[in-house]
Each structure stands twice: as structure tokens, then as C-alpha cells.
Design a protein around this motif. Structure first.
Motif, PDB file in Angstrom:
ATOM      1  N   PHE A  32     -10.796   6.124  -2.535  1.00 44.74           N
ATOM      2  CA  PHE A  32      -9.939   5.315  -1.675  1.00 44.74           C
ATOM      3  C   PHE A  32      -9.818   6.034  -0.343  1.00 44.74           C
ATOM      4  O   PHE A  32      -9.549   7.237  -0.303  1.00 44.74           O
ATOM      5  CB  PHE A  32      -8.563   5.126  -2.313  1.00 44.74           C
ATOM      6  N   LYS A  33     -10.068   5.334   0.735  1.00 41.67           N
ATOM      7  CA  LYS A  33     -10.044   5.914   2.083  1.00 41.67           C
ATOM      8  C   LYS A  33     -10.966   7.124   2.183  1.00 41.67           C
ATOM      9  O   LYS A  33     -10.666   8.117   2.847  1.00 41.67           O
ATOM     10  CB  LYS A  33      -8.619   6.294   2.489  1.00 41.67           C
ATOM     11  N   LEU A  43      -4.988  -3.255  -2.130  1.00 41.60           N
ATOM     12  CA  LEU A  43      -4.666  -1.962  -1.531  1.00 41.60           C
ATOM     13  C   LEU A  43      -5.435  -1.816  -0.219  1.00 41.60           C
ATOM     14  O   LEU A  43      -6.650  -1.963  -0.181  1.00 41.60           O
ATOM     15  CB  LEU A  43      -5.025  -0.833  -2.500  1.00 41.60           C
ATOM     16  N   SER A  94       1.287  -2.617   5.978  1.00 44.99           N
ATOM     17  CA  SER A  94      -0.019  -3.259   5.831  1.00 44.99           C
ATOM     18  C   SER A  94       0.073  -4.734   6.194  1.00 44.99           C
ATOM     19  O   SER A  94       1.119  -5.365   6.026  1.00 44.99           O
ATOM     20  CB  SER A  94      -0.511  -3.123   4.385  1.00 44.99           C
ATOM     21  N   GLN A 114      -0.373   3.270  -3.242  1.00 44.50           N
ATOM     22  CA  GLN A 114      -1.544   4.100  -2.958  1.00 44.50           C
ATOM     23  C   GLN A 114      -1.527   5.361  -3.822  1.00 44.50           C
ATOM     24  O   GLN A 114      -0.463   5.828  -4.247  1.00 44.50           O
ATOM     25  CB  GLN A 114      -1.555   4.479  -1.477  1.00 44.50           C
ATOM     26  N   THR A 117      -9.744  10.064  -6.099  1.00 45.33           N
ATOM     27  CA  THR A 117      -8.475  10.303  -6.787  1.00 45.33           C
ATOM     28  C   THR A 117      -8.629  11.493  -7.721  1.00 45.33           C
ATOM     29  O   THR A 117      -9.707  11.746  -8.271  1.00 45.33           O
ATOM     30  CB  THR A 117      -8.038   9.066  -7.587  1.00 45.33           C
ATOM     31  N   PRO A 137      -7.206  -0.139   2.820  1.00 43.25           N
ATOM     32  CA  PRO A 137      -7.842   1.137   3.170  1.00 43.25           C
ATOM     33  C   PRO A 137      -7.724   1.503   4.640  1.00 43.25           C
ATOM     34  O   PRO A 137      -8.194   2.570   5.054  1.00 43.25           O
ATOM     35  CB  PRO A 137      -9.310   0.875   2.806  1.00 43.25           C
ATOM     36  N   ARG A 192      -6.201  -1.334  -7.267  1.00 42.09           N
ATOM     37  CA  ARG A 192      -7.076  -1.407  -6.093  1.00 42.09           C
ATOM     38  C   ARG A 192      -6.944  -2.759  -5.396  1.00 42.09           C
ATOM     39  O   ARG A 192      -6.987  -2.838  -4.177  1.00 42.09           O
ATOM     40  CB  ARG A 192      -8.537  -1.181  -6.484  1.00 42.09           C
ATOM     41  N   THR A 218       0.831  -1.208   0.000  1.00 41.58           N
ATOM     42  CA  THR A 218       0.000   0.000   0.000  1.00 41.58           C
ATOM     43  C   THR A 218       0.860   1.251   0.000  1.00 41.58           C
ATOM     44  O   THR A 218       0.551   2.236  -0.696  1.00 41.58           O
ATOM     45  CB  THR A 218      -0.955  -0.018   1.205  1.00 41.58           C
ATOM     46  N   TYR A 221      -4.902   3.437 -11.008  1.00 41.09           N
ATOM     47  CA  TYR A 221      -4.133   2.908  -9.889  1.00 41.09           C
ATOM     48  C   TYR A 221      -4.638   1.497  -9.585  1.00 41.09           C
ATOM     49  O   TYR A 221      -5.766   1.137  -9.939  1.00 41.09           O
ATOM     50  CB  TYR A 221      -4.305   3.779  -8.632  1.00 41.09           C
ATOM     51  N   SER A 263      -2.074   9.486  -0.091  1.00 38.18           N
ATOM     52  CA  SER A 263      -1.075   8.698   0.623  1.00 38.18           C
ATOM     53  C   SER A 263      -0.970   9.156   2.068  1.00 38.18           C
ATOM     54  O   SER A 263      -1.165  10.328   2.389  1.00 38.18           O
ATOM     55  CB  SER A 263       0.290   8.808  -0.062  1.00 38.18           C
ATOM     56  N   GLY A 271      -0.477   2.879   4.821  1.00 37.16           N
ATOM     57  CA  GLY A 271       0.476   3.342   3.827  1.00 37.16           C
ATOM     58  C   GLY A 271       1.697   4.011   4.418  1.00 37.16           C
ATOM     59  O   GLY A 271       2.509   4.580   3.683  1.00 37.16           O
TER      60      GLY A 271
END
Length: 649
Positions: free
Chosen positions: A404-405, A467, A480, A333, A409, A469, A464, A329, A462, A338, A474
Motif C-alpha cells: 500500500f502506497k 482505501l 480522502s 490504513q 504491510t 493510495p 483495500r 483511509t 486490512y 499511516s 490518511g
């Protein structure tokens, strides 16, 4: 989830001392070296040794940042982190300047992907020998420990044979007698078929000695043994059938190549092993169907480590604060999201891969960037161009404007102006005024796209899949603990489908494939007539991408020399023949979003897209016949004259 984490051999003993009289101090046995009989007298000690053997088993692909024995050194001599094992074969672009050699070379070295670790094999053989001789372990403990070691040994032989072909089959811990005669230690290569037969027979021998426990993920189980057997038998069947198309890639002694007449037998074994899992004889495994959003649900297959996830069968596990984490990640990310605001975004899936995901009506089509007259198509939302596709697309790949999170993006390449020119900059922080204005504004995405700007997406996408969350995942200091799945139920279904197809059981194949497809929104079932070799190849690609299957599937089907033929790609190549098993895939393309700036025009502020080959891509994938089997090192050949060289040597 039960798990074996990174346990240094015998580490369980560290810190276990108690207060003793001074005179008793010297009676404490050494803590770093234990007699064999003592080490194998306590199941906790044996488990610590076995944990080390599990942790030494590396596959071609992994999420961790440890040096990969299967991947070459970069020109600088640095070892490759795990993400780079996915940044090849034009399924992704490596957005890191130190990794640009991946898209600038033309072809792979004949020694690429090789493994030959007989030190590991010897340690496994020693473990089996010593556990067998142990007198203080219960019969139940001994049986399970030995079966697990046999699983690891068989799985590692499988990893060797799919890279090297036949290798010396050694199941005893050879010992040098110091007489100067090393001949007894020099073993010839077995036939390629004999190694596959060994893997299959070992799986059969140990499957009922292992627990049928769906909640056991990182130790060998009955299902893990059957999944290994199904995959290995499928590979052997494919090599027997499709290897006939590459007779140059064979050796007269059978060290490389499997007779075509053996294909049916292997496919039959693959189907039987897969069906044993499907029918529940190893526990109740099932496709993960938990979240209402199908894309989120697919992504969660690789994140959910709870007992709810009964799809994963065998994993390489990690745990935060245990010293056993990885930086996948951190490396991959999105830059603007990030955790540390530093370098990120290294693994950028290609448009080549994105376009492989079907429409929901089971048809293939490129992304619609232009209308029938060649004019740009404008979209109100960036994600609209991807609408109506297989949910695995958004579950595998972070699309432009994807979340993401909890954040979106910021991916776009600039402003498309009315006169056809583009207003952009070399970084999102470098602002410029739009035509007719005086206030400087952002003219490119914080997450790219800028040609050649590392740590930002250069394809528009990117990764996923895998990855993490979780907040902090990150950060370098934390990392992770998302597990890397080595065997999962969806692959078992696809293995069964392929084996059934090859045996002429197309209706059975359709049934298994439709289960996998329905989970991601492809609810119009494939018919028996729809089940073709092209469909088999396609389904594995979109379901299993970035899981370590791409190279070995192309090799066993003998498609690698066609798909990676060394020819540069054009946009026409990119957007045609989607779904064809032999479609060229030699260079990773991108899909760059642009904001349209034309005040007063109905399309002002909307998005248009362009297919672009990133500037760093100057090479093209060229897979030669000699790449089907990796070269054996000269050090191995010089030490053992009984080793027959590869066809490429």
C-alpha cells in the motif's frame, strides 16, 4: 466526472455583494432566507437546493464519518463513523476498543437499521411542488430537476422499505392547518409491495427524463434510475419467493410480506431494467478493465474517477479542499504506513470472507495451513498461501505482506520455535532476543498481530477496497475524496443474472456471471448446470462485499436466520461448506502468520499460518425473525394510531 459536492442551501449567494451607496445598504435582500419564487427562478439556486437534498440521502453504508441514521449508537453514546457500517456480520473485525461491542454482543436490537425520515420526504415533495410551479425556469431545467427529486424520493422510499417494510406513501407536502385536527396528517402504512411498486413505477416514469450520460456520476441519470429499478424489483421478487419460508414475518394487511405469486412479475421487471442498461439504452457502461494486474484493476474500480471508469453509475462523491471529504483511509490504513503514524487499521476483514474467494479452477477451498498429516505447511513468502485465487481477494483485502502506497504491510504474530512455543511481544517496539542469541530483535509485526491491540490488524488482514493510495489521504487535516459507489455495472450484471436464474433462464444467467468472473481471472466459464442458488449468493458476496449489500441480501433471501444463528464457530465450521449459501458466519476469525525459527532446519525463516479467533470476540451473531423488519419507534406509533406495528412489536 461531473458532480454535486456539499453545497449549503443557497450558499451560492454568499460573498456575491458589490459596492453600494450607504443609502442603498438597507435595500439588500436577506441572504439566508429567500422567497420561494425567487429561489426557484434561477437554475443555479435550484441546483444548490437540490444539492442539499442529494447530500442528505444516506445509505446504510457510506465512507464518510457523518453520523449514520441507520446504525445504532455505541454504548458510550458516540455516533458511528462510516467504517463501522462494514465491521459487522463477521465479514470483518473492528480493531478499536470503543467498537469491540460489535463482536461482544449476541444479536442485534429489533430497532437496529431503522430509518423513518419524513422531514426529508416532505422537503423532497416541497421541492417537486415548487419546481413544478416555477415559471421562470426553462422546460428543460424544470424537467430534469423534478426527475432528479423524484429519483431521490423513490430511492429513499426504497431504503425505508428494505428496512421497515411498508411505510406511509406520501407524495404531497402535507401542511398543518392549525385547527387542532391532525387526522389529515396521519397516514397508514402502505403494503410492502405497494412501496416497491412505487419505486419501480417512478423509475419507469423518470428514466427518459434524465440524461443518458455515462460521465455523470453523482446526479441521477437514466442508468441510475434503471439500476434502482432493477435492484428494487429483485428485492421484491426475493421477498415474495423466499418470504414464504418465514410466514411469522408478515402482517395480514400486507404491510410486511409480499405474496409469493408476485415473485415472477418482479423478477421479470428486474431483468428488463438491468438489460436496458446492459444493452446500452442508457449509455455505454462496461466493466472496468484498465490495469494489467487483475487485483490492482479491481481495486481501481473504486478509486478511478476519470472518464475511463465507465463501471460506476451513481456515486456519493467527495472532493479535497471543498469541506466534503471522509476519513475512511485515516481510520483503516495499515498502521505502519499511516500518514500520521497514529491510530489506524480499524477495519480488518475476516478469514471467513477471505476463504470465500474461489480458486482459479472454480473450486472452493480453505487456506492450506496444514498437510494431510496435520503438520504445518511452510511458505517462502507470506503471499504464497493466497496464490491461485480469484483476483478480487487481493483487490478487496490487503493481505499479509501486501503493498500500500509503495510499502509492504508488516503483519505477523511472532516466531514459531522448534519446540512448538511462540516468541512474541505486546508491541513491535518491544524487542526480545531469539533463543541462543543475545541481541534483541523485533518479534511481532508493526501492523500486528497482537491479541487485543487496537489499531493493528487482529485478523491478519486490512481492507483495500476504497482505501485511498494518494499521499496525504490518511491525514485528518486532509482526508480522502474517494467516491462511494451506490450503483455500478457489475452489480447490474449480477442482478440480471439472479433475475434470469429465478425465471429459469440459466444460460442467460451464466453469460452475465461469466462476464463478471472473467474480469478477475476466473476464465473457465460456468456452465448452465453450474448456476445454482448457492452460486448466485456466493458471487454477490465476493463481488459486492463492503458495498452495503450484505445485510439486505441475507434479509431478502431469508438466509439471515441461518447464516447468523447465534452458534459459536469452530475451526471446522470455518473451513467446511465454503460456497454453501447457508454456511454459518457468526464470529470473525483471523489467519495469523508466524516466522519459523529453527536454525539449520530447511524451513527456518519460512512462514506458517494458524486460524485464530481474536480474543475480543466473545459474542456471536444471532439474527432473529424479529430482525427482518426494524421496529417502528414508539414516538411514531403514539403520534399516529393508524400505524400498524411490526410483527416483532
Amino acid at each position: 466526472m461531473k458532480k454535486i459536492l456539499s453545497i449549503t442551501m443557497f450558499a451560492i449567494l454568499l460573498g456575491t455583494g458589490s459596492c453600494k451607496k450607504d443609502s442603498a445598504f438597507l435595500d439588500v435582500p436577506p441572504k439566508q432566507v429567500l422567497p420561494t419564487e425567487l429561489a426557484f427562478s434561477d437554475p443555479a439556486l435550484v441546483l444548490s437546493i437540490l444539492g442539499d437534498l442529494y447530500n442528505r440521502q444516506r445509505d446504510f453504508s457510506s465512507l464518510d464519518g457523518y453520523p449514520s441514521r441507520e446504525y445504532p449508537l455505541s454504548p458510550s453514546g458516540d455516533t458511528e463513523p462510516g467504517w463501522r457500517t462494514f465491521a459487522d456480520f463477521s465479514e470483518a473485525f473492528p480493531s478499536e476498543n470503543g467498537s469491540s461491542f460489535i463482536v461482544q454482543r449476541t444479536g442485534w436490537d429489533y430497532g437496529e437499521w431503522k430509518i423513518w425520515d419524513y422531514g426529508y420526504i416532505r422537503d423532497l415533495n416541497l421541492f417537486i411542488q415548487r419546481a413544478t410551479a416555477a415559471t421562470k425556469l426553462t422546460d428543460g431545467d424544470k424537467t430534469r430537476f423534478i426527475a432528479e427529486a423524484r429519483f431521490l424520493r423513490a430511492n429513499y422510499y426504497f431504503e425505508m422499505v428494505k428496512r421497515m417494510g411498508g411505510v406511509p406513501l406520501i407524495t404531497d407536502p402535507l401542511a398543518y392547518d392549525y385547527t387542532g385536527n391532525v387526522t389529515p396528517l396521519q397516514k397508514p402504512r402502505a403494503k410492502e409491495s405497494e412501496i416497491y411498486d412505487f419505486v419501480i413505477s417512478e423509475a419507469e416514469a423518470i428514466k427518459d427524463l434524465l440524461p443518458a450520460d455515462v460521465n455523470e456520476k453523482s446526479r441521477a441519470t437514466k442508468a441510475a434510475a434503471l439500476a434502482m429499478e432493477a435492484r428494487a424489483a429483485l428485492y421484491a421478487g426475493s421477498i415474495a419467493k423466499y418470504g414464504a419460508t418465514t410466514p411469522q414475518v408478515s402482517l395480514s394487511g400486507g404491510e410486511v410480506g409480499i405474496p409469493a405469486g408476485m415473485a415472477s412479475g418482479y423478477y421479470t421487471k428486474a431483468l428488463a431494467a438491468a438489460q436496458a442498461i446492459i444493452n446500452g439504452t442508457a449509455g455505454t457502461y462496461q466493466l472496468y478493465k484498465v490495469l494489467p494486474d487483475l487485483a490492482d484493476n479491481f481495486a481501481a474500480v473504486f478509486l478511478d474517477k476519470s472518464s475511463v471508469n465507465q463501471e460506476s453509475i451513481f456515486v456519493e462523491d467527495f472532493k479535497v479542499n471543498s469541506g466534503r471529504v471522509h476519513g475512511f483511509t485515516t481510520n483503516d490504513q495499515p498502521f505502519s504506513i499511516s500518514d500520521e503514524g497514529l491510530d489506524a487499521g480499524r477495519l480488518n476483514p475476516s478469514l471467513n470472507l477471505v476463504e470465500a474467494f474461489e480458486k482459479l479452477d472454480n473450486t472452493y477451498a480453505p487456506m492450506a495451513t496444514k498437510d494431510g498429516s496435520g503438520n504445518p505447511i511452510y511458505y517462502a513468502n507470506q503471499l504464497d498461501i493466497f496464490a491461485g485465487r480469484d483476483a478480487r481477494l487481493a483487490g478487496t483485502i490487503l493481505l499479509p505482506g501486501g503493498s500500500f502506497k509503495g510499502k509492504k504491510t508488516d503483519v505477523w504474530a511472532g516466531y514459531q520455535l522448534a519446540d512448538g512455543s511462540v516468541l512474541t511481544s505486546d508491541d513491535a517496539g518491544h524487542l526480545k532476543p531469539l533463543p541462543g542469541t543475545s541481541t534483541a530483535v523485533q518479534v511481532v509485526g508493526k501492523d500486528g498481530v497482537v491479541n487485543g491491540q487496537e489499531f493493528r490488524s487482529q485478523t491478519g488482514f486490512y481492507i483495500r477496497k476504497y482505501l485511498d493510495p494518494t499521499v496525504g489521504s490518511g491525514r485528518r487535516g486532509r482526508g480522502s475524496d474517494v467516491a462511494f459507489i451506490r450503483y455500478r455495472y457489475a452489480e447490474v450484471l449480477l442482478n440480471a443474472a439472479e433475475a434470469a436464474f429465478e425465471l429459469g433462464q440459466t444460460s442467460v444467467a451464466a453469460g452475465y456471471m461469466n462476464q463478471v468472473r472473467a474480469r478477475v481471472g476466473l476464465t473457465t466459464p460456468l456452465t448452465t448446470a453450474d448456476i445454482t442458488f448457492d452460486r448466485i449468493v456466493h458471487e454477490r458476496r465476493v463481488e459486492l462485499v463492503f458495498e452495503g449489500h450484505t445485510l439486505f441480501d441475507m434479509k431478502r433471501w431469508r438466509l439471515a436466520t441461518s447464516v447468523w444463528d447465534g452458534t459459536p464457530m469452530t475451526v471446522t465450521d470455518l473451513v467446511t461448506n465454503i460456497g454453501n449459501a447457508k454456511k454459518r458466519n457468526t464470529q470473525p476469525y483471523g489467519l495469523w502468520p508466524y516466522k519459523y525459527y529453527n536454525p539449520g532446519n530447511a524451513n527456518n525463516g519460512k512462514w506458517l499460518f494458524k486460524e485464530v479467533l481474536p480474543a475480543p470476540v466473545t459474542g456471536r451473531n444471532r439474527f432473529q425473525l424479529g430482525n427482518y423488519y426494524s421496529q417502528i419507534g414508539n414516538d411514531v406509533i403514539s403520534a399516529n394510531p393508524k400505524i400498524v406495528k411490526q410483527p416483532n412489536q
